[in-house]
Design an enzyme around this catalytic site. Structure first.
Site: not given
Length: 307
Positions: A146, A219
């Site tokens: 992330d 994404h």
């Protein structure tokens, strides 16, 4: 430029405590003083437990700002961009104050949180308390790294901190917060290569696919945007995983010098293009909260406490 709050551009930590409050009285003078005292709390714990790398952020909800500091309004202050398309949405939830506490020790986060709540009562109610944690080598609970797109070095200050174009609020930051809840059962039914297609990068070694190899719904494709001049639309993320054995998700935090980058990214995630492509990750995670805040500079918080 005025000094930004330390937690806005702080390096990743092992633990975080996110506190969202609603204000239940109209004693704005007391609240101004107490917010400055919260800064002092952060400084005390940072000095006392320097090895824990303590940092914090105090951010004021856009609606409450007009009550707390009615004479001075950030140039781009705006409510959270409530969006909905089919079953994809970005709800708005209560939040007059948002306080982020981060450290490399969970007990220090807890100790600071206790003192913050004791200090702010009886003026506030605690709406939500979420504890974040570093997962493995900085991964989300989906298994992917992330924050890979985060700006690095001094560039993150350019991205996250308001400059001299808004002099009264130089050193501040526009903060957007969403708590996402993952459907891990559904996600884990996907084979690894299908997960990678959804994310637009490899899972094991975190290599982003070439642009022409990404699916239009990936994404990384839906969130990596360009402005009208061809420049990247960037935010600084201070997100962390949260959860237990029953509920898992990502506590997403965007810090930026303007609310526009976050709004543009969120719109591109939720709303489909002419070919029907939206951010496919939203088939596997849902935003359950949403709030827009402004985190003013240290100088602003301290000055307003005595005026």
């Amino acid at each position: 430029m005025s000094q930004a709050q330390k937690g806005i551009c702080a390096e990743p930590n092992l633990h975080a405590l996110y506190l969202t409050f609603t204000v239940v009285d109209d004693d704005v003078h007391a609240m101004r003083a107490k917010l400055a005292s919260v800064l002092d709390l952060f400084s005390h714990f940072d000095e006392e437990y320097y090895e824990a790398m303590v940092s914090g952020v105090i951010a004021i909800g856009t609606d409450y700002w007009y009550e707390l500091y009615p004479r001075l309004i950030p140039l781009e202050l705006a409510p959270f961009p409530n969006m909905q398309s089919e079953d994809r949405g970005a709800p708005v939830t209560p939040g007059d104050l948002f306080i982020q506490i981060k450290a490399d020790r969970a007990d220090i986060c807890h100790a600071i949180g206790i003192e913050v709540i004791q200090l702010l009562r009886p003026h506030v109610d605690l709406f939500e308390e979420i504890r974040g944690f570093r997962y493995l080598d900085g991964r989300d609970l989906t298994g992917f790294v992330d924050g890979t797109e985060n700006p690095k070095g001094m560039h993150k200050f350019d991205v996250a901190i308001v400059g001299d174009n808004d002099p009264d609020f130089a050193g501040g930051s526009y903060i957007h917060v969403q708590r996402y809840r993952h459907n891990m059962t559904k996600w884990q039914l996907l084979k690894t290569h299908n997960q990678e297609e959804v994310m637009g990068r490899t899972k094991a070694d975190n290599v982003e696919f070439a642009s022409d190899k990404k699916a239009a719904f990936a994404h990384t494709k839906r969130t990596n945007l360009k402005d009208e001049n061809g420049n990247s639309v960037e935010i600084l993320r201070q997100s962390m995983p949260y959860g237990d054995m029953a509920v898992e998700g990502l506590y997403f935090i965007s810090c930026a010098s303007s609310p526009k980058p976050f709004t543009d990214m969120l719109r591109n995630m939720i709303f489909a293009d002419s070919a029907g492509n939206y951010d496919k990750l939203l088939d596997y995670t849902i935003a359950e909260t949403g709030g827009a805040y402004f985190a003013p500079s240290v100088k602003f918080l301290k000055q307003q406490a005595i005026e």
